[in-house]
Design an enzyme around this catalytic site. Structure first.
Site, PDB file in Angstrom:
ATOM      1  N   ARG A  47      37.963  68.741  54.211  1.00 18.81           N
ATOM      2  CA  ARG A  47      38.689  68.014  54.659  1.00 18.81           C
ATOM      3  C   ARG A  47      40.008  68.985  55.429  1.00 18.81           C
ATOM      4  O   ARG A  47      40.721  70.445  54.650  1.00 18.81           O
ATOM      5  CB  ARG A  47      39.996  66.909  53.858  1.00 18.81           C
ATOM      6  CG  ARG A  47      39.761  65.849  53.678  1.00 18.81           C
ATOM      7  CD  ARG A  47      39.187  64.890  54.501  1.00 18.81           C
ATOM      8  NE  ARG A  47      38.270  63.727  54.089  1.00 18.81           N
ATOM      9  CZ  ARG A  47      37.033  63.612  53.596  1.00 18.81           C
ATOM     10  NH1 ARG A  47      36.383  65.258  53.938  1.00 18.81           N
ATOM     11  NH2 ARG A  47      35.945  62.248  53.197  1.00 18.81           N
ATOM     12  N   ASP A  89      34.500  73.983  57.399  1.00 20.00           N
ATOM     13  CA  ASP A  89      33.516  73.627  58.801  1.00 20.00           C
ATOM     14  C   ASP A  89      34.471  72.005  58.792  1.00 20.00           C
ATOM     15  O   ASP A  89      34.010  70.613  59.550  1.00 20.00           O
ATOM     16  CB  ASP A  89      32.181  72.216  57.329  1.00 20.00           C
ATOM     17  CG  ASP A  89      31.508  71.517  58.106  1.00 20.00           C
ATOM     18  OD1 ASP A  89      31.006  71.580  59.342  1.00 20.00           O
ATOM     19  OD2 ASP A  89      30.983  70.379  57.834  1.00 20.00           O
ATOM     20  N   HIS A  97      31.523  69.988  61.358  1.00 18.33           N
ATOM     21  CA  HIS A  97      32.197  69.646  60.532  1.00 18.33           C
ATOM     22  C   HIS A  97      30.645  68.633  60.405  1.00 18.33           C
ATOM     23  O   HIS A  97      30.411  67.528  60.515  1.00 18.33           O
ATOM     24  CB  HIS A  97      32.412  68.347  61.156  1.00 18.33           C
ATOM     25  CG  HIS A  97      33.242  66.963  59.823  1.00 18.33           C
ATOM     26  ND1 HIS A  97      34.791  66.378  60.051  1.00 18.33           N
ATOM     27  CD2 HIS A  97      32.763  66.606  59.057  1.00 18.33           C
ATOM     28  CE1 HIS A  97      34.575  65.757  58.324  1.00 18.33           C
ATOM     29  NE2 HIS A  97      33.161  65.627  58.402  1.00 18.33           N
ATOM     30  N   GLU A 117      40.344  68.655  64.351  1.00 19.26           N
ATOM     31  CA  GLU A 117      39.391  67.868  64.764  1.00 19.26           C
ATOM     32  C   GLU A 117      39.555  67.401  65.487  1.00 19.26           C
ATOM     33  O   GLU A 117      37.746  66.891  66.420  1.00 19.26           O
ATOM     34  CB  GLU A 117      38.370  68.259  63.469  1.00 19.26           C
ATOM     35  CG  GLU A 117      38.411  67.252  63.031  1.00 19.26           C
ATOM     36  CD  GLU A 117      37.656  67.261  61.367  1.00 19.26           C
ATOM     37  OE1 GLU A 117      36.484  66.374  61.723  1.00 19.26           O
ATOM     38  OE2 GLU A 117      37.420  68.348  60.757  1.00 19.26           O
TER      39      GLU A 117
END
Length: 331
Positions: free
Chosen positions: A234, A258, A295, A263
């Site tokens: 997260r 990631d 992501h 985001e």
């Protein structure tokens, strides 16, 4: 049953349609993500399907409740973007996909480590330009390095197994030690010890009030100087401004993420023709020792099939008036 799918991409259509074949579920695919602006589009639908970057705040939930929506089916495991107390108060149920392919995310974390260490991305670009020099590509053997695993749920356990295969020494921090990790020889230590002793730290814990900005200025100061940090869990686990400070000082040797705490307005969209308005993110990606993926850790065929199948089962249970096996409730 008609279900509105927010933030739809081509792969969502592909896997959700295949999973719902032969059922009474009819999808209405909506390209924009769920926000207060787009929430009225959900008004005719008793069930909607959302993702990690959808905005499911109190204001959005109220607009959903003003319509017909009674179920939010999350096509992901995370639900920290939902105001659960408000959803419960308004009588809107929430279901999720608690597990799909933990291997996908764990393997992606390992890939970030290998790429940052051996600089595959830089080597690839050099060779395409006819540059076969090795300067600047120096890495280190993973064998014998100490890897700290913060969070040893299903993904953390698989990640630990992968790194054990490389011959790494493994430390872990979790309030609930995993027996499988202990069988591998993983040593559970206090968080401060994991930070101080690890050459590589990989985050695999949920985003909770207690884990918000787990990696902040204080945590970075406790790191083994030059440590690598990996986050496939997260975005909010890392205080990005603090991480930038750690990169500038050299306390953080490299960073692979990631996920990113802001985001929602960036990831899953093609921003190549736009000016990135997030100055913190723009600064972050200027570092040569930072690797960011958008992501995509979950993005394997196995995972998308599992996500779609579980989402369809959640919707079928709701339609039949059954208890939702994967319902998310206020703890």
């Amino acid at each position: 049953m008609e279900v509105a799918v927010f933030g739809t991409k081509s792969y969502d259509r592909q896997f959700l349609q295949a999973a719902a074949h032969g059922t009474d579920i009819e999808w209405s695919f909506i390209e924009p993500r769920l926000t207060e602006t787009t929430a009225p589009l959900a008004s005719p639908f008793e069930a909607i399907c959302c993702f990690v970057n959808d905005e499911i705040s109190a204001g959005v939930l109220q607009k959903l409740a003003d319509g017909k929506t009674k179920l939010i089916a999350m096509r992901c495991a995370g639900y920290n973007n939902i105001d659960l107390p408000v959803a419960q108060q308004l009588g809107i149920q929430v279901a999720r996909v608690p597990a799909y392919s933990p291997y996908a995310v764990a393997e992606h974390a390992a890939g970030l480590i290998l790429t940052l260490n051996r600089k595959y991305h830089k080597a690839y670009n050099r060779v395409r330009e006819g540059d076969f020099s090795l300067g600047g590509l120096l890495g280190f053997d993973l064998h014998g390095k100490t890897v700290g695993v913060i969070g040893t749920g299903k993904i953390g356990q698989i990640f630990a197994r992968i790194m054990h295969g490389f011959g790494c020494e493994l430390l872990a921090y979790d309030v609930h030690p995993a027996e499988e990790c202990q069988k591998l020889g993983v040593k559970y230590e206090a968080l401060e010890e994991v930070l101080a002793q690890s050459d590589i730290i990989s985050l695999h814990c949920p985003l909770l009030p207690a884990t918000k900005h787990l990696i902040d200025d204080q945590a970075i100061a406790k790191l083994k100087p030059g440590a690598m940090i990996i986050n496939t869990s997260r975005g909010g686990l890392i205080d990005t401004k603090a991480a930038i400070g750690g990169l500038k000082s050299g306390q953080i040797g490299s960073l692979g993420i990631d996920v990113y705490e802001e985001e929602a307005d960036l990831f899953f969209e093609d921003m190549s023709e736009s000016v990135i308005q997030d100055d913190v993110f723009a600064r972050l990606v200027t570092f040569p020792n930072v690797l960011v993926t958008g992501h995509q850790g979950f993005f394997t065929q196995n995972a998308l099939e599992a996500i779609a199948n579980v989402t369809v089962e959640n919707l079928k249970q709701f339609s039949a008036g059954e208890n939702l096996a994967n319902q998310v409730k206020v703890s």
